[in-house]
Design a protein around this motif. Sequence first.
Motif, PDB file in Angstrom:
ATOM      1  N   ALA A 140      -8.580   5.373  -3.725  1.00  0.00           N
ATOM      2  CA  ALA A 140      -8.748   6.574  -2.905  1.00  0.00           C
ATOM      3  C   ALA A 140      -8.382   6.273  -1.451  1.00  0.00           C
ATOM      4  O   ALA A 140      -7.723   7.086  -0.784  1.00  0.00           O
ATOM      5  CB  ALA A 140     -10.179   7.085  -3.017  1.00  0.00           C
ATOM      6  N   TRP A 141      -8.804   5.115  -0.956  1.00  0.00           N
ATOM      7  CA  TRP A 141      -8.510   4.745   0.431  1.00  0.00           C
ATOM      8  C   TRP A 141      -6.999   4.568   0.629  1.00  0.00           C
ATOM      9  O   TRP A 141      -6.434   5.031   1.618  1.00  0.00           O
ATOM     10  CB  TRP A 141      -9.261   3.473   0.817  1.00  0.00           C
ATOM     11  N   HIS A 142      -6.337   3.922  -0.318  1.00  0.00           N
ATOM     12  CA  HIS A 142      -4.876   3.753  -0.237  1.00  0.00           C
ATOM     13  C   HIS A 142      -4.179   5.118  -0.224  1.00  0.00           C
ATOM     14  O   HIS A 142      -3.211   5.319   0.502  1.00  0.00           O
ATOM     15  CB  HIS A 142      -4.372   2.904  -1.408  1.00  0.00           C
ATOM     16  N   SER A 143      -4.691   6.032  -1.015  1.00  0.00           N
ATOM     17  CA  SER A 143      -4.126   7.378  -1.062  1.00  0.00           C
ATOM     18  C   SER A 143      -4.228   8.067   0.300  1.00  0.00           C
ATOM     19  O   SER A 143      -3.317   8.785   0.715  1.00  0.00           O
ATOM     20  CB  SER A 143      -4.843   8.193  -2.144  1.00  0.00           C
ATOM     21  N   VAL A 144      -5.344   7.844   1.008  1.00  0.00           N
ATOM     22  CA  VAL A 144      -5.502   8.403   2.357  1.00  0.00           C
ATOM     23  C   VAL A 144      -4.507   7.759   3.316  1.00  0.00           C
ATOM     24  O   VAL A 144      -3.842   8.451   4.100  1.00  0.00           O
ATOM     25  CB  VAL A 144      -6.944   8.199   2.881  1.00  0.00           C
ATOM     26  N   ILE A 145      -4.411   6.444   3.245  1.00  0.00           N
ATOM     27  CA  ILE A 145      -3.530   5.695   4.161  1.00  0.00           C
ATOM     28  C   ILE A 145      -2.085   6.188   4.041  1.00  0.00           C
ATOM     29  O   ILE A 145      -1.412   6.382   5.054  1.00  0.00           O
ATOM     30  CB  ILE A 145      -3.597   4.169   3.872  1.00  0.00           C
ATOM     31  N   ILE A 146      -1.629   6.404   2.810  1.00  0.00           N
ATOM     32  CA  ILE A 146      -0.230   6.831   2.622  1.00  0.00           C
ATOM     33  C   ILE A 146      -0.086   8.358   2.623  1.00  0.00           C
ATOM     34  O   ILE A 146       1.010   8.870   2.438  1.00  0.00           O
ATOM     35  CB  ILE A 146       0.377   6.228   1.339  1.00  0.00           C
ATOM     36  N   GLN A 147      -1.232   9.073   2.821  1.00  0.00           N
ATOM     37  CA  GLN A 147      -1.221  10.540   2.798  1.00  0.00           C
ATOM     38  C   GLN A 147      -0.524  11.047   1.540  1.00  0.00           C
ATOM     39  O   GLN A 147       0.426  11.846   1.588  1.00  0.00           O
ATOM     40  CB  GLN A 147      -0.548  11.105   4.061  1.00  0.00           C
ATOM     41  N   GLU A 148      -1.003  10.571   0.394  1.00  0.00           N
ATOM     42  CA  GLU A 148      -0.386  10.850  -0.899  1.00  0.00           C
ATOM     43  C   GLU A 148      -0.296  12.344  -1.183  1.00  0.00           C
ATOM     44  O   GLU A 148      -1.224  13.110  -0.929  1.00  0.00           O
ATOM     45  CB  GLU A 148      -1.183  10.164  -2.008  1.00  0.00           C
ATOM     46  N   LYS A 149       0.860  12.723  -1.710  1.00  0.00           N
ATOM     47  CA  LYS A 149       1.112  14.111  -2.083  1.00  0.00           C
ATOM     48  C   LYS A 149       1.569  14.149  -3.536  1.00  0.00           C
ATOM     49  O   LYS A 149       2.061  13.164  -4.063  1.00  0.00           O
ATOM     50  CB  LYS A 149       2.200  14.714  -1.186  1.00  0.00           C
ATOM     51  N   ASP A 150       1.414  15.299  -4.154  1.00  0.00           N
ATOM     52  CA  ASP A 150       1.904  15.490  -5.512  1.00  0.00           C
ATOM     53  C   ASP A 150       3.330  15.997  -5.412  1.00  0.00           C
ATOM     54  O   ASP A 150       3.572  17.175  -5.181  1.00  0.00           O
ATOM     55  CB  ASP A 150       1.030  16.486  -6.269  1.00  0.00           C
ATOM     56  N   SER A 151       4.276  15.091  -5.560  1.00  0.00           N
ATOM     57  CA  SER A 151       5.686  15.468  -5.414  1.00  0.00           C
ATOM     58  C   SER A 151       6.294  15.973  -6.716  1.00  0.00           C
ATOM     59  O   SER A 151       7.474  16.289  -6.764  1.00  0.00           O
ATOM     60  CB  SER A 151       6.488  14.280  -4.883  1.00  0.00           C
TER      61      SER A 151
ATOM     62  N   TRP B   6      -4.767  13.176  -1.876  1.00  0.00           N
ATOM     63  CA  TRP B   6      -5.693  12.099  -1.517  1.00  0.00           C
ATOM     64  C   TRP B   6      -7.142  12.578  -1.590  1.00  0.00           C
ATOM     65  O   TRP B   6      -8.018  11.833  -2.000  1.00  0.00           O
ATOM     66  CB  TRP B   6      -5.371  11.539  -0.132  1.00  0.00           C
ATOM     67  N   TRP B   7      -7.396  13.815  -1.219  1.00  0.00           N
ATOM     68  CA  TRP B   7      -8.764  14.358  -1.226  1.00  0.00           C
ATOM     69  C   TRP B   7      -9.301  14.417  -2.648  1.00  0.00           C
ATOM     70  O   TRP B   7     -10.496  14.252  -2.880  1.00  0.00           O
ATOM     71  CB  TRP B   7      -8.798  15.752  -0.592  1.00  0.00           C
ATOM     72  N   TYR B   8      -8.400  14.666  -3.606  1.00  0.00           N
ATOM     73  CA  TYR B   8      -8.831  14.775  -4.997  1.00  0.00           C
ATOM     74  C   TYR B   8      -9.323  13.430  -5.521  1.00  0.00           C
ATOM     75  O   TYR B   8     -10.264  13.365  -6.303  1.00  0.00           O
ATOM     76  CB  TYR B   8      -7.687  15.315  -5.852  1.00  0.00           C
ATOM     77  N   LYS B   9      -8.703  12.362  -5.073  1.00  0.00           N
ATOM     78  CA  LYS B   9      -9.155  11.034  -5.485  1.00  0.00           C
ATOM     79  C   LYS B   9     -10.552  10.750  -4.932  1.00  0.00           C
ATOM     80  O   LYS B   9     -11.371  10.132  -5.603  1.00  0.00           O
ATOM     81  CB  LYS B   9      -8.149   9.985  -5.065  1.00  0.00           C
ATOM     82  N   TRP B  10     -10.831  11.209  -3.714  1.00  0.00           N
ATOM     83  CA  TRP B  10     -12.177  11.040  -3.154  1.00  0.00           C
ATOM     84  C   TRP B  10     -13.184  11.929  -3.867  1.00  0.00           C
ATOM     85  O   TRP B  10     -14.357  11.580  -3.967  1.00  0.00           O
ATOM     86  CB  TRP B  10     -12.188  11.300  -1.647  1.00  0.00           C
ATOM     87  N   LEU B  11     -12.743  13.065  -4.356  1.00  0.00           N
ATOM     88  CA  LEU B  11     -13.650  13.945  -5.093  1.00  0.00           C
ATOM     89  C   LEU B  11     -14.150  13.248  -6.353  1.00  0.00           C
ATOM     90  O   LEU B  11     -15.322  13.369  -6.710  1.00  0.00           O
ATOM     91  CB  LEU B  11     -12.949  15.266  -5.438  1.00  0.00           C
TER      92      LEU B  11
END
Length: 163
Positions: free
Chosen positions: A112-123, A134-139
Amino acid sequence: SMGRISIISIIESIYLFFSLSILLLILLVVYGVIMRYFLRMPDVRAFFMSIWLYGSLAVLGGAYTLRRKAHVSFDLIYQKLSLRTKKVLDVIDLIAIAVVSAIIIAVSIPFAWHSVIIQEKDSSLGLFYAPPIWWYKWLGVFAVAILLIQAIFMIFESLRRSG
């Protein structure tokens, strides 16, 4: 105690909020069906948002079900056990749930933290709509944390009642 009551009431409020979000899920599905089948203009956002919301509800539903003691159990054997044995098994179950939840949280936080760092998007939806995920991983982490807190409180409640 006052701290216990306030934490439980916060958790109950979270359950209420997410249980009401089922209405949003219904609206999203109805909107998606209307757009896709009646107007012939499918909106992939509605599809993906409904998947995300359903996933959130499923995980939080596990914690709520645990709170209400509504999980399915194998009653043929369980009902024949003494009250003390049932309580011991219940505590063992709750400890197992707490341990597994803690492991899931420990493993999930770095992702989840890595997803925030890279500002992960669903491409997968193309160039025009790539929502942040990224917010969904934290959820998911949050939902399992609620399950862990619920299990810990139930362990202490069970031990307090039997001791």
